[in-house]
Write a protein that holds these residues in place. Structure first.
Motif, mmCIF file in Angstrom:
data_model
loop_
_atom_site.group_PDB
_atom_site.id
_atom_site.type_symbol
_atom_site.label_atom_id
_atom_site.label_comp_id
_atom_site.label_asym_id
_atom_site.label_seq_id
_atom_site.Cartn_x
_atom_site.Cartn_y
_atom_site.Cartn_z
ATOM 1 N N ASP A 71 0.820 -1.211 0.000
ATOM 2 C CA ASP A 71 0.000 0.000 0.000
ATOM 3 C C ASP A 71 0.859 1.269 0.000
ATOM 4 O OD1 ASP A 71 1.011 0.079 2.582
ATOM 5 O OD2 ASP A 71 -0.894 -0.444 3.530
ATOM 6 N N SER A 72 2.179 1.087 -0.041
ATOM 7 C CA SER A 72 3.130 2.214 -0.061
ATOM 8 C C SER A 72 3.016 3.103 1.173
ATOM 9 C CB SER A 72 2.932 3.068 -1.331
ATOM 10 O OG SER A 72 3.123 2.288 -2.492
ATOM 11 N N ILE A 73 2.450 2.568 2.243
ATOM 12 C CA ILE A 73 2.316 3.331 3.488
ATOM 13 C C ILE A 73 3.095 2.664 4.615
ATOM 14 C CG2 ILE A 73 0.734 4.270 5.218
ATOM 15 C CD1 ILE A 73 -1.462 4.210 3.088
ATOM 16 N N ALA A 74 2.752 1.415 4.894
ATOM 17 C CA ALA A 74 3.359 0.690 6.009
ATOM 18 C C ALA A 74 4.073 -0.556 5.504
ATOM 19 C CB ALA A 74 2.291 0.307 7.027
ATOM 20 N N VAL A 83 -4.194 2.250 6.208
ATOM 21 C CA VAL A 83 -3.708 0.871 6.182
ATOM 22 C C VAL A 83 -4.845 -0.083 6.565
ATOM 23 C CG1 VAL A 83 -2.082 -0.780 7.175
ATOM 24 C CG2 VAL A 83 -1.360 1.580 6.730
ATOM 25 N N GLN A 95 -4.069 6.248 8.643
ATOM 26 C CA GLN A 95 -3.283 6.525 7.433
ATOM 27 C C GLN A 95 -3.807 5.760 6.213
ATOM 28 O OE1 GLN A 95 1.122 6.493 8.045
ATOM 29 N NE2 GLN A 95 0.614 6.041 10.183
ATOM 30 N N LYS A 144 2.400 -2.986 14.215
ATOM 31 C CA LYS A 144 1.047 -2.499 13.966
ATOM 32 C C LYS A 144 -0.014 -3.290 14.712
ATOM 33 C CE LYS A 144 1.744 -3.170 9.573
ATOM 34 N NZ LYS A 144 3.200 -3.441 9.626
ATOM 35 N N ASN A 196 4.633 -4.173 4.738
ATOM 36 C CA ASN A 196 3.521 -5.065 4.407
ATOM 37 C C ASN A 196 3.653 -6.479 4.950
ATOM 38 O OD1 ASN A 196 5.642 -5.752 2.657
ATOM 39 N ND2 ASN A 196 4.242 -6.425 1.045
ATOM 40 N N PHE A 218 -2.207 3.548 12.315
ATOM 41 C CA PHE A 218 -2.045 3.051 10.947
ATOM 42 C C PHE A 218 -3.379 3.056 10.205
ATOM 43 C CE2 PHE A 218 1.785 1.420 12.948
ATOM 44 C CZ PHE A 218 2.732 1.647 11.973
#
Length: 210
Positions: free
Chosen positions: A44-47, A146, A144, A92, A49, A141
């Motif tokens: 997801d280009s955030i956290a 996720v 954001q 997370k 994975n 998260f």
């Protein structure tokens, strides 16, 4: 996807062909203990994975066999819970779970239908549904964007071990991927123990000694 569907269809055809040919049949259960597992969610280009675990990874579910002592076809599924699975780079949440559905060819000692103790091989594949951050996903998260729902991988598995009169133990490696989801994969490495109840029941049956 087409390859997986073809594999399932071929496996079903083989299964019914073996039954019609009066092959041996077995029903029982499988128990697994992952020595290591790792699940990578679609990116997801955030956290970060991925989520993995080396402790307290237990699996349990039903299994059936059809065939003979030299080779058999088995179908199995089970719930595989990783109690302490986590992501080290950015914690997370805790836990992971997977649900593999596998069709396998089993040879010699791992046929599940053999009488004498022998070593053997197993190999096959199928589908697996995976989920990480099982217990909860930290609010920071979620805010954001996720999410950690179930995602599917196409899996292949190979194992080597020993079997005797309805009992089998093997070391296995199972890898999964999904080309439709960027970065999605799964890896399970561990021990598997199979119990064929029909075969085990004959050990104490006086008629089986004749």
């Amino acid at each position: 996807m087409k390859i997986v569907l073809k594999t399932v269809v071929i496996s079903v055809v083989i299964l019914f062909s073996a039954i019609s040919a009066q092959g041996q049949f077995g029903i029982g259960m499988t128990i697994t203990n992952d020595l290591y597992n790792r699940y990578a969610n679609p990116s997801d280009s955030i956290a970060h994975n991925a989520n993995g675990s080396v402790l307290l990874n237990l699996g349990l579910g039903p299994k059936i066999w059809v065939g003979g002592e030299k080779v058999s076809l088995s179908v199995e599924t089970y719930a595989n819970l990783g109690i302490l699975g986590l992501a080290l780079p950015d914690y997370k949440g805790l836990g992971n779970v997977s649900f593999p559905l596998l069709a396998k060819l089993n040879f010699a000692g791992l046929s599940g239908l053999n009488k004498e103790g022998r070593f053997g091989l197993s190999m096959g594949g199928g589908l697996q549904w995976n989920k990480t951050e099982l217990y909860y996903l930290a609010n920071s998260f979620e805010d954001q964007g996720v999410s950690r729902g179930f995602y599917r991988t196409y899996v292949i598995q190979a194992g080597y071990g020993f079997g005797l009169t309805g009992f089998g133990a093997q070391f296995f490696v199972r890898y999964g991927w999904n080309p439709d989801f960027d970065g999605a994969n799964s890896l399970n490495v561990g021990l598997q123990f199979d119990l064929n109840f029909l075969k085990l029941a004959k050990i104490d049956d006086p008629a089986s000694q004749l």
